[in-house]
Design a protein around this motif. Structure first.
Motif, short mmCIF file in Angstrom:
data_model
loop_
_atom_site.label_atom_id
_atom_site.label_comp_id
_atom_site.label_asym_id
_atom_site.label_seq_id
_atom_site.Cartn_x
_atom_site.Cartn_y
_atom_site.Cartn_z
N ARG A 148 134.50 49.08 12.17
CA ARG A 148 133.11 48.71 12.44
C ARG A 148 132.55 47.94 11.27
N SER A 149 131.93 46.83 11.59
CA SER A 149 131.28 46.01 10.59
C SER A 149 129.92 45.60 11.15
N GLY A 150 128.88 46.26 10.68
CA GLY A 150 127.54 45.97 11.19
C GLY A 150 127.47 46.26 12.68
N GLY A 151 127.15 45.24 13.46
CA GLY A 151 127.01 45.39 14.90
C GLY A 151 128.27 45.08 15.68
N LEU A 152 129.42 45.06 15.00
CA LEU A 152 130.68 44.78 15.68
C LEU A 152 131.60 45.99 15.57
N LEU A 153 132.13 46.42 16.70
CA LEU A 153 133.07 47.54 16.74
C LEU A 153 134.34 47.06 17.42
N GLU A 154 135.45 47.19 16.69
CA GLU A 154 136.76 46.77 17.21
C GLU A 154 137.59 48.01 17.50
N LEU A 155 138.13 48.09 18.71
CA LEU A 155 139.02 49.17 19.12
C LEU A 155 140.42 48.59 19.24
N ALA A 156 141.37 49.12 18.47
CA ALA A 156 142.75 48.64 18.50
C ALA A 156 143.63 49.72 19.12
N PHE A 157 144.24 49.41 20.25
CA PHE A 157 145.04 50.37 21.00
C PHE A 157 146.49 50.38 20.49
N PRO A 158 147.22 51.47 20.75
CA PRO A 158 148.60 51.58 20.26
C PRO A 158 149.52 50.43 20.68
N ASN A 159 149.24 49.80 21.82
CA ASN A 159 150.07 48.69 22.29
C ASN A 159 149.70 47.35 21.66
N GLY A 160 148.75 47.35 20.73
CA GLY A 160 148.35 46.12 20.05
C GLY A 160 147.17 45.40 20.68
N SER A 161 146.74 45.82 21.87
CA SER A 161 145.59 45.19 22.50
C SER A 161 144.30 45.68 21.85
#
Length: 150
Positions: free
Chosen positions: A76-89
């Motif tokens: 999470r960076s400010g208003g951005l949340l990145e979800l990284a799944f085990p398959n790389g997506s």
């Protein structure tokens, strides 16, 4: 043949229950109802709600990690949340303060959500952020994931 959309499907279009419209007229009618019944969010309320939503998503993912359901890395960076799944997506959630929207980008597409009647609602089809995120996260994870964030 004219395409019709029943108004008893979306929860946010209660004022037209039982009527049938062409898709374009249905969308216009529902947009009018929404603008008449939903007050404009203040900037402060938008920031608080957007922050709380991203935090709720992170909390749900932490719970699943603790329960050994799935290990989704978050950044999470400010208003951005990145979800990284085990398959790389990845799924990216991003705040859009000028529009008072939350945006979701997933393998299956991009979606814009506005706060309407206490929920984040897709600007195109009326589904909730929780339903959309649950659907796309499940597809990308390969198992059923249900977010309770509304």
């Amino acid at each position: 043949m004219v395409e019709h959309a029943p108004c008893d499907t979306p929860f946010w279009c209660e004022g037209v229950r039982g009527r049938h419209y062409t898709s374009a007229l249905f969308e216009l009618h529902c947009r009018i109802l929404l603008t008449m019944t939903t007050p404009e969010l203040s900037d402060a309320d938008y920031r608080q709600l957007a922050h709380a939503t991203l935090s709720a998503i992170e909390k749900q993912l932490d719970t699943w990690l603790d329960q050994d359901v799935i290990d989704v890395d978050t950044h999470r960076s400010g208003g951005l949340l990145e979800l990284a799944f085990p398959n790389g997506s990845k799924i990216i959630l991003n705040t859009q303060p000028p529009l008072k929207e939350l945006w979701l980008a997933a393998r299956g597409g991009g979606f814009h959500f506005r706060r309407q009647q206490g929920r984040w609602i897709d600007t195109r089809d009326g589904q909730t952020l929780a339903a959309c995120l649950s659907h796309h996260a499940s597809l990308q994870a390969g198992l059923t994931l249900r977010f309770d964030i509304d």
